[in-house]
Scaffold this motif. Structure first.
Motif, short mmCIF file in Angstrom:
data_model
loop_
_atom_site.label_atom_id
_atom_site.label_comp_id
_atom_site.label_asym_id
_atom_site.label_seq_id
_atom_site.Cartn_x
_atom_site.Cartn_y
_atom_site.Cartn_z
N GLY A 174 0.78 -1.23 0.00
CA GLY A 174 0.00 0.00 0.00
C GLY A 174 0.81 1.27 0.00
O GLY A 174 0.28 2.35 0.24
N VAL A 212 0.18 8.38 -1.86
CA VAL A 212 -0.44 7.85 -0.64
C VAL A 212 0.02 8.65 0.57
O VAL A 212 1.19 8.99 0.70
N MET A 266 0.67 8.87 4.61
CA MET A 266 1.01 7.97 5.72
C MET A 266 1.36 8.78 6.94
O MET A 266 1.75 9.93 6.84
N ARG A 308 1.89 4.20 9.57
CA ARG A 308 0.50 3.78 9.45
C ARG A 308 0.04 4.20 8.07
O ARG A 308 0.10 5.37 7.71
N VAL A 309 -0.40 3.22 7.28
CA VAL A 309 -0.88 3.49 5.93
C VAL A 309 -2.10 2.61 5.67
O VAL A 309 -2.09 1.43 6.02
N HIS A 310 -3.16 3.20 5.14
CA HIS A 310 -4.41 2.49 4.86
C HIS A 310 -4.94 1.75 6.09
O HIS A 310 -5.46 0.64 5.99
N GLY A 311 -4.75 2.33 7.28
CA GLY A 311 -5.28 1.75 8.51
C GLY A 311 -4.43 0.65 9.13
O GLY A 311 -4.73 0.18 10.21
#
Length: 96
Positions: free
Chosen positions: A53, A58, A60, A74-77
């Motif tokens: 991800g 993106v 983060m 922390r990326v995409h939860g």
């Protein structure tokens, strides 16, 4: 190693730390949000990061970074731990 692998994948060709305020992920401080500007590495690294991800654009959050040990993001939860070598190849910009 093929020539295209030495130059990096399409998402990261020509990445430089001094361009547009981009810095390596390993140099940023904890508790801040950043946007991935690019990944300076071969196709394998870019593909592995994308599978987790992490790809250009993106956002983060850096949970633990800038200390020379594995970087927690922390990326995409989800939470990921990235070694110093990998976090040195991911370039980010601050989120306004």
């Amino acid at each position: 190693m093929p020539n295209d692998m030495k130059q990096g994948c399409g998402c990261c060709k020509g990445m430089r730390a001094s361009v547009s305020g981009q810095v390596p992920l390993r140099d940023v401080k904890s508790g801040k949000r950043f946007r991935v500007a690019g990944i300076r590495g071969g196709r394998h690294l870019c593909a592995r990061m994308a599978a987790m991800g992490i790809y250009p654009g993106v956002e983060m959050e850096i949970l633990c970074g800038g200390c020379g040990c594995p970087c927690l993001v922390r990326v995409h939860g989800g939470t990921l731990s990235l070694g110093e070598g990998v976090s040195d190849k991911i370039f980010v910009t601050a989120v306004a």
